[in-house]
Write a protein that holds these residues in place. Sequence first.
Motif, mmCIF file in Angstrom:
data_model
loop_
_atom_site.group_PDB
_atom_site.id
_atom_site.type_symbol
_atom_site.label_atom_id
_atom_site.label_comp_id
_atom_site.label_asym_id
_atom_site.label_seq_id
_atom_site.Cartn_x
_atom_site.Cartn_y
_atom_site.Cartn_z
ATOM 1 N N ASP A 80 -5.472 9.108 4.050
ATOM 2 C CA ASP A 80 -5.394 9.154 5.508
ATOM 3 C C ASP A 80 -4.059 9.752 5.953
ATOM 4 O OD1 ASP A 80 -7.882 8.030 5.695
ATOM 5 O OD2 ASP A 80 -7.139 5.979 5.913
ATOM 6 N N LYS A 81 -2.985 9.348 5.270
ATOM 7 C CA LYS A 81 -1.665 9.875 5.599
ATOM 8 C C LYS A 81 -1.573 11.356 5.243
ATOM 9 C CE LYS A 81 2.696 9.463 6.797
ATOM 10 N NZ LYS A 81 3.089 9.163 8.183
ATOM 11 N N THR A 131 3.911 4.894 -2.959
ATOM 12 C CA THR A 131 2.811 4.010 -3.329
ATOM 13 C C THR A 131 1.942 4.588 -4.433
ATOM 14 O OG1 THR A 131 1.422 4.933 -1.583
ATOM 15 C CG2 THR A 131 2.725 2.975 -1.038
ATOM 16 N N ARG A 157 -7.698 0.876 -2.293
ATOM 17 C CA ARG A 157 -7.266 0.802 -0.894
ATOM 18 C C ARG A 157 -5.975 1.595 -0.681
ATOM 19 N NH1 ARG A 157 -8.212 -4.815 -1.404
ATOM 20 N NH2 ARG A 157 -5.995 -5.215 -1.060
ATOM 21 N N GLN A 165 5.087 8.068 1.997
ATOM 22 C CA GLN A 165 3.858 7.536 1.416
ATOM 23 C C GLN A 165 3.808 7.764 -0.085
ATOM 24 O OE1 GLN A 165 1.810 5.904 3.370
ATOM 25 N NE2 GLN A 165 0.431 5.351 1.701
ATOM 26 N N LYS A 222 -6.823 5.226 -0.541
ATOM 27 C CA LYS A 222 -7.466 5.598 0.720
ATOM 28 C C LYS A 222 -6.429 5.731 1.832
ATOM 29 C CE LYS A 222 -11.196 4.381 3.875
ATOM 30 N NZ LYS A 222 -10.397 4.797 5.034
ATOM 31 N N LYS A 223 -5.480 4.805 1.865
ATOM 32 C CA LYS A 223 -4.429 4.865 2.870
ATOM 33 C C LYS A 223 -3.586 6.131 2.687
ATOM 34 C CE LYS A 223 -0.663 2.131 4.853
ATOM 35 N NZ LYS A 223 0.132 0.878 4.746
#
Length: 683
Positions: free
Chosen positions: A93-94, A504, A86, A501, A89-90
């Motif tokens: 997207d960013k 992460t 997850r 980002q 995936k985030k």
Amino acid sequence: MNTDNIFNVNQLHEGQLIVHMEHGVGRYDGMTIIETRGIKAEYVILTYADNDKLYVPVYSLHLISNYDGCIDNVPLHKLGSDVWKRVRKKAVDKVRDVASELLDIYAQRTIKNGFSFSYNKKKYQLFCKQFPFELTSDQCKVINEVLSDMCKPIAMDRLICGDVGFGKTEIAMRAAFLAIENHKQVAVLVPTTLLAQQHFDNFIERFANFPVHIEMISRFRSTKNRNQVLDHTAQGKVNILIGTHILLQNKVKWHNLGLLILDEEHRFGVLHKEHIKSIYSNIDILTLTATPIPRTLNMAMSGIRNLSIISKPPAKRLRIKTFLCEYNALLVRKAILREVQRGGQVYYLYNNVKNIEKTARRLANLVPEARINIGHGKLKDRDLEKVMNDFYHQRFNVLVCTTIIETGIHIANANTIIIEQANQFGLAQLHQLRGRVGRSHHQAYAYLLTSSPKELLSNDIHKRLEAISSLEELGAGFTLAKHDLEIRGSGELLGSNQSGQMKTIGFTLYTKLLKNAIEAIKYGSELSLEKITSITDIELHLPAILPEEYIPDVNTRLSFYKRLASVENYCEIEILKKELISRFGVMPNEAHYLLMITVIRQRAQNLGIQRIEGSNKGGAINFSNNHYIDHTYIINLLKQEPKIYRFDGQNKLKFICDLSNFRTRLQYIADLLEKFQQHTIKN
């Protein structure tokens, strides 16, 4: 406990667990990896503190990457959960948004087309001959890169990273000369008035034999003088204008600006640089720095900005000896006395104006042999100018000062700097301050004094001070910037969010995703998590390793595995093959198989194949939903050779034949992929 390497964890299709790492010691979910024992058969063995072992297949080393970023609050995910998926995936997207914005910036710069400077070799060589020193090879290389950029019709945006005194200013002056020869104006933007004054003096001296009008605008000048300079600039009478943040104000009007030189970029905030980007979008920009901030370094390392590095010092320059310790009055006295007795000068940095006079008195009692004066930013302009001028002319030998000396001070006779409470400064700032000394052929010293013992300092502060004290070599600014990136985190490439980002998933994986996303958008292909992060899995049931007998050193073997996993084309594989043969002799079969599998994986990924299996009696190929192979060709293959090929499910092509010989197995699959390549949808 050493926690320098933090590893992300991913789960493979067969339930095997892969730790994202390269080598060393690290921790995961409360467990500490204490040893990387090397290659045994087809596995890398990781030993945990509780003696549990993790066996990582060498085939899967393509999933391994460094986690670069701030490690104190690194996100750790439970094994077996889908949290990591997850998070990825985030991040994708960013990445899509960032890539789109970057490409928009590229498009805007291309649409606005920069000025293509013409190059008059005779006049340029005449200007170069006025330079009193011999250029280093790095300087020559960077000068050629800058001039090449300026002669292109696209606006230049180049970052030059080089230590203090390594010749960045001379490169900027040559770029300015080329701009002026093309009837363009030059803006030199600096963070402090002292640096503006130094640049003004240097530019005046360097252009003395040429009809160039140079002006400076700063708080040292009267309002009447500033207004006159601005009027002359708007009329085109000023060729080079040097100034501080005032150059970013709307009241500064240019007649024909062609080049912006931004010095000490780390002293400007993100908002300042966003403003610069907006008002100087179609001119050439040359940025100079000794230690780029993490955000700028990210952009350079990602290929978003052009980067030039000056790592070779001028001739006869000595490295600065750096000492890190708790404050000690006897040590301070010895350091000051040694410098004063050899006729040198000392910076004593105490960054608190309220107590700076008390500190000066304390030093006067401690070292009565020294002549001491004070300099800081709250002095009146004329008083500060007089203090610095007196120090330059050696009328006193110890300057008790604040960080006002960080930029713009070039005093060759000052060879010792003592920084009190060094734990309060950032890495780039410490490197800049240390660069105030060592600007001649004399041995220079830097003392980083802390207010408490090293063991009581926070983890970040300890790492920062250890990094600056351990890297004494000349030209270490770029390395320190990378340490800063790892300690502080990467920062977003666009916008003012410093954490970004990248935290992460780590810098390495983020930049890889960003690169793939940019390529996908450029060529109009669909952007998805599967396409960006998927890597073809190969399982051929044959020994594909670099044997211990062939490469005895485990770290060297792991290095080659990592390099093989990172190759992007066949040429890189051939280069690695030649290097292996050159260093270790004729490759054994196992190593040859490994290289062939690398070639197969490259071809398979380009075709959109998810997995390839092979054994004695045949194998199977799993296609992704978005593969590039012509469906008609696959159907014809099934019709022509039904005894060999058949489909198992929707996306799995099985082949049945004798592949008991390892070389035959590899060659058969390679040939099949070659046929697929000739019948792709793209073609």
